[in-house]
Design an enzyme around this catalytic site. Structure first.
Site, PDB file in Angstrom:
ATOM      1  CE  LYS A  71       1.144 -41.326   3.067  1.00 27.97           C
ATOM      2  NZ  LYS A  71       2.570 -40.981   3.055  1.00 27.97           N
ATOM      3  CE  LYS A  96      -0.738 -37.851  10.138  1.00 25.10           C
ATOM      4  NZ  LYS A  96       0.594 -38.321   9.735  1.00 25.10           N
ATOM      5  CE  LYS A 146       5.580 -33.627   6.221  1.00 27.60           C
ATOM      6  NZ  LYS A 146       5.941 -34.747   5.371  1.00 27.60           N
TER       7      LYS A 146
END
Ligand code: ATP
Ligand code: LTN
Length: 333
Positions: free
Chosen positions: A115, A197, A200
């Site tokens: 992130k 993965k 969203k």
């Protein structure tokens, strides 16, 4: 709350729309577990703000996620369903646990590194502290088990380490939680890059199937899903990640095992196979979306669920927090 049952804790962040990865890896399992455990299911809005959120969207996504939990079959009469920010004990325990967590441990977290790379302009303290808040969530409720997707395994290990460290420094205070990772569907992958993965917040929304996608969007995304050139429908995640991912998705949505799905599609072409996967998914999403919309129209009901959930969660959480404060020497009146 039935004392004989073990306690289970899990949460999802109200960021963006959920994908079928979230559904398969998290919420679908919650429904099966709610009869056997004392379940606490949270909407992790305090985790969500570690990356910038538009306030109106965050508010809307919060109720949408609650409605989705209930539409998927999570029953507010059987479990405690609540919003993380409604229970101040989460922030309070997080602050205490911060002093029992090393900076080096947090810097090593894969999600933090990922992130930080993705949001290089906003590497804030909350992002780094994310796993400690997650540990506080779990430890407040003395959870025995925590069902999550494989991507959360490292965070769960840290929660266990922090619990053990605190218990050793004082006396047994926290239950050391066990992570539960589902055998099928613990990691659903991106349709366009099946080694990654499904997320969203992926850059290319065509690789993720959202629970809010209509039939056309679902079919279009599955039609474009990346497979391979060997034209065999076989489960082999190592060599055939795309096809294996589609088989997993199909098996969950069609309610079959992967072996059954393999047999069903023996000799079938990839084009036909992808259509069948898309249809199985779209058939399940339609009633789910209708139920979510029905619930969202009844805000008074949803607010009532959150109010009852927060009261019940706070009762358990505050008991644990009081114990912690006492052990570390916070003067009590
Ligand atoms: P983001 O992409 O915004 O980081 P996310 O899609 O990873 O979000 P989270 O809110 O972080 O979603 O995760 C909610 C739950 O869904 C967690 O239990 C997580 O392990 C699970 N989960 C998320 N993505 C997948 C996936 N692709 N396959 C299986 N489980 C998943
Ligand atoms: N970080 C989790 C969401 C989450 C969670 C938790 C999961 C927040 N607190 C406590 C299990 C237990 C995620 O899935 N991204």
């Amino acid at each position: 709350m039935e004392e004989s049952k073990k306690t289970l804790y899990s949460a999802v962040q109200p960021t963006n729309c959920l994908t079928i990865g979230n559904y398969i890896g998290a919420i679908k399992n919650w429904v099966n577990l709610q009869n056997d455990y004392n379940c606490f299911y949270a909407i992790a809005n305090m985790h969500a703000i570690t990356v910038r959120q538009n306030p109106a969207d965050l508010r809307r996504n919060t109720l949408a996620l609650l409605a989705l939990y209930i539409a998927c079959g999570v029953d507010p009469e059987k479990c405690t369903l609540y919003l993380q920010s409604h229970v101040p004990a989460h922030a309070e325990l997080c602050w205490v646990l911060n002093s029992y967590t090393y900076v080096g441990e947090m810097e090593r977290m894969t999600q933090f590194k990922d992130k930080s790379a993705k949001h290089a302009d906003n590497i804030n303290m909350g992002l780094m502290d994310y796993p400690v808040l997650m540990a506080a969530d779990i430890l407040l409720y003395r959870a025995d088990v925590v069902p999550v997707g494989l991507d959360q395994r490292q965070h769960l290990e840290i929660a266990r380490d922090i619990a053990q460290r605190f218990n050793n420094a004082y006396s047994p205070t926290f239950t050391v939680p066990e992570g539960v990772y589902m055998k099928v569907g613990a990691k659903i992958n991106d349709l366009l890059d099946p080694t990654k993965k499904m997320s969203k917040s992926a850059e290319n929304a065509n690789g993720s199937v959202f629970l809010s996608d209509d039939r056309d969007a679902v079919m279009r995304k599955f039609k474009r899903a990346v497979t391979d050139s060997d034209a065999q429908i076989k489960y082999d995640p190592e060599n055939k990640p795309g096809v294996s991912n589609l088989l997993t998705i199909y098996s969950v949505f069609a309610g079959k095992t992967v072996e059954q799905a393999e047999k069903e599609f023996a000799g079938v072409g990839y084009g036909e196979f992808k259509l069948a996967v898309g249809e199985a998914v779209a058939d399940r999403l339609a009633p789910l979306q209708a139920e979510q919309a029905r619930l969202l129209a009844d805000k008074a009901y949803l607010d009532g669920v959150l109010k009852k959930g927060a009261e019940s969660a706070a009762r358990t959480a505050n008991r644990t927090l009081a114990k912690v404060y006492k052990k570390i020497g916070f003067y009590q009146i």
